[in-house]
Enzyme design. Structure first.
Site, PDB file in Angstrom:
ATOM      1  N   ASN A  24      -9.182   7.777   3.809  1.00 40.83           N
ATOM      2  CA  ASN A  24      -8.898   8.093   5.211  1.00 40.83           C
ATOM      3  C   ASN A  24      -8.224   9.443   5.437  1.00 40.83           C
ATOM      4  OD1 ASN A  24     -10.028   5.644   5.754  1.00 40.83           O
ATOM      5  ND2 ASN A  24      -8.133   4.614   6.324  1.00 40.83           N
ATOM      6  N   HIS A  35      -3.258   4.260  -1.792  1.00 41.76           N
ATOM      7  CA  HIS A  35      -4.072   4.651  -0.637  1.00 41.76           C
ATOM      8  C   HIS A  35      -4.660   6.045  -0.902  1.00 41.76           C
ATOM      9  CE1 HIS A  35      -5.720   4.928   3.238  1.00 41.76           C
ATOM     10  NE2 HIS A  35      -4.657   4.749   4.004  1.00 41.76           N
ATOM     11  N   GLN A  82       0.843  -1.201   0.000  1.00 41.37           N
ATOM     12  CA  GLN A  82       0.000   0.000   0.000  1.00 41.37           C
ATOM     13  C   GLN A  82       0.877   1.250   0.000  1.00 41.37           C
ATOM     14  OE1 GLN A  82      -2.376   1.663   3.316  1.00 41.37           O
ATOM     15  NE2 GLN A  82      -4.160   1.057   2.111  1.00 41.37           N
ATOM     16  N   ASN A 111      -9.489  11.584  10.191  1.00 39.95           N
ATOM     17  CA  ASN A 111      -8.637  12.716   9.805  1.00 39.95           C
ATOM     18  C   ASN A 111      -9.459  13.926   9.366  1.00 39.95           C
ATOM     19  OD1 ASN A 111      -5.960  11.928  10.389  1.00 39.95           O
ATOM     20  ND2 ASN A 111      -5.886  10.653   8.551  1.00 39.95           N
ATOM     21  N   TYR A 130      -5.826  11.051   3.826  1.00 41.36           N
ATOM     22  CA  TYR A 130      -4.425  11.251   3.480  1.00 41.36           C
ATOM     23  C   TYR A 130      -4.335  12.036   2.167  1.00 41.36           C
ATOM     24  CZ  TYR A 130      -3.747   8.260   7.475  1.00 41.36           C
ATOM     25  OH  TYR A 130      -3.786   7.757   8.749  1.00 41.36           O
TER      26      TYR A 130
END
Length: 368
Positions: free
Chosen positions: A181, A178, A101, A238, A183
């Site tokens: 979430n 990824h 990932q 987040n 990021y």
């Protein structure tokens, strides 16, 4: 795509036949040390979980700039690449495939992670609204990130490509980008964190451009059927969640459908947090616009996973927390054996063997 109605049927992912549909989700475990170097402890941990149909590695940073988690592994140096090889080789000896990932934390970082104590970067200079972040210098408040300049973005796209080259050379069977979430890629996708006025901001098409460029850069290293993408349409982790989430993630899935990817990984469960901006998106929503292999994730039990596969809305289900304390999760599911108690959170991100490689299999626990 194989629509057998069980977790234990094989499934074709690109040119790989998975032995079952129980996937080990990416799990950040903070065992790679200050140098972010894969090691023998990590090798033992992954090998204990070799019965998974596919292992997705813990999130692995593509660059120094991408760092935002203490002691997570990297793939931005040749030394790190070489250190991953014993792990991939050992798993391949047991015929277990593993994808790496690829991770860039973006604003979910802190200047103490960065070279020369620079600010972390993001799509826009919008601070993450949570209490603190764990850093190399202890708990710290989040900082307002620096918005990336337009001309800097190709360099980050190239970092993804170089990381993929190293992943390929390290023996990984593919990579998962990824994009979930909260990021960096998610920060570009979502209007909550992307207030740009250049070609990477504004419209959904523009906000998707960064992910598109990364996918196409990675495609120069691996064929599409060895590349996957992870999305979190419902998540508030987040400090995420955008009002147009349905339109956005439907569009992203439609665009990704053009590539014949290995799979699309959707965090559809709500146990990781829900932004509550409307009805949650489901795997059925994504099945309408994505024709390839679809992976669900977050909060699944054996029964709910099999139900999702039986409905035809998922081909694979990834399990995270159950794999922490049950290295033999596949065998426990297959034999209807009870699961170990959940792991204590104090060990999730600790730096040593305790709470990492010391969970007994069912057969071991019977002997004790």
């Amino acid at each position: 795509m194989n629509n057998s109605h069980t977790l234990f049927a094989p499934c074709q992912v690109g040119n790989i036949t998975l032995k079952n549909r129980v996937i080990m989700a990416p799990l950040t475990r903070s065992r790679a040390g200050e140098e972010r170097m894969p090691n023998d402890l990590m090798k033992e941990y992954y090998m204990q979980r070799k019965s998974a149909g596919l292992i997705i590695s813990e999130a692995t940073v593509i660059s120094r700039q991408g760092c935002g988690w203490v002691h997570s592994p990297g793939i931005y140096s040749d030394e790190q690449m070489e250190a991953w090889k014993p792990i991939t080789q050992a798993l391949h000896e047991k015929e277990t495939p593993i994808f790496l990932q690829l991770w860039h934390c973006g604003r979910a970082s802190h200047s103490s992670f960065q070279e020369n104590n620079q600010l972390p970067v993001s799509a826009s200079a919008i601070k993450l609204n949570e209490d603190y972040i764990h850093t190399p210098i202890g708990k710290q408040p989040y900082e307002t990130p620096r918005a990336l300049e337009t001309e800097e973005i190709p360099r980050i796209v190239e970092d993804y490509r170089l990381a993929t080259e190293r992943a390929k050379n390290a023996g990984f069977d593919g990579v998962e980008i990824h994009s979930a979430n909260g990021y960096l890629i998610d920060q570009f996708l979502q209007s909550k964190t992307n207030h740009r006025s250049d070609k990477y901001g504004g419209s959904i098409e523009n906000r998707y451009r960064f992910l598109k460029e990364i996918v196409e850069a990675v495609l120069t290293v691996f064929p599409a059927n060895k590349i996957a993408v992870r999305l979190s349409p419902n998540g508030d982790f987040n400090d995420m969640g955008s009002p147009e989430y349905r339109e956005l993630f439907t569009y992203v899935a439609q665009q990704l459908n053009n590539y014949d990817l290995a799979y699309l990984h959707i965090i559809d469960g709500l146990q990781f947090g829900f932004h509550e901006l409307g009805e949650p998106m489901t795997l059925a929503d994504f099945r309408q616009v994505f024709d390839g292999v679809l992976m669900g994730n977050c909060g699944y039990s054996k029964d709910s996973a099999e139900a999702k596969i039986r409905e035809g809305n998922a081909d694979l289900i990834a399990f995270g927390r159950p794999f922490i304390s049950n290295p033999d999760l596949v065998e426990r599911f297959a034999n209807n054996w009870p699961l170990n108690p959940p792991a204590d959170m104090q060990y999730w991100y600790s730096f040593d063997a305790e709470g990492y490689i010391d969970f007994p299999t069912y057969e071991e626990s019977k002997k004790s």
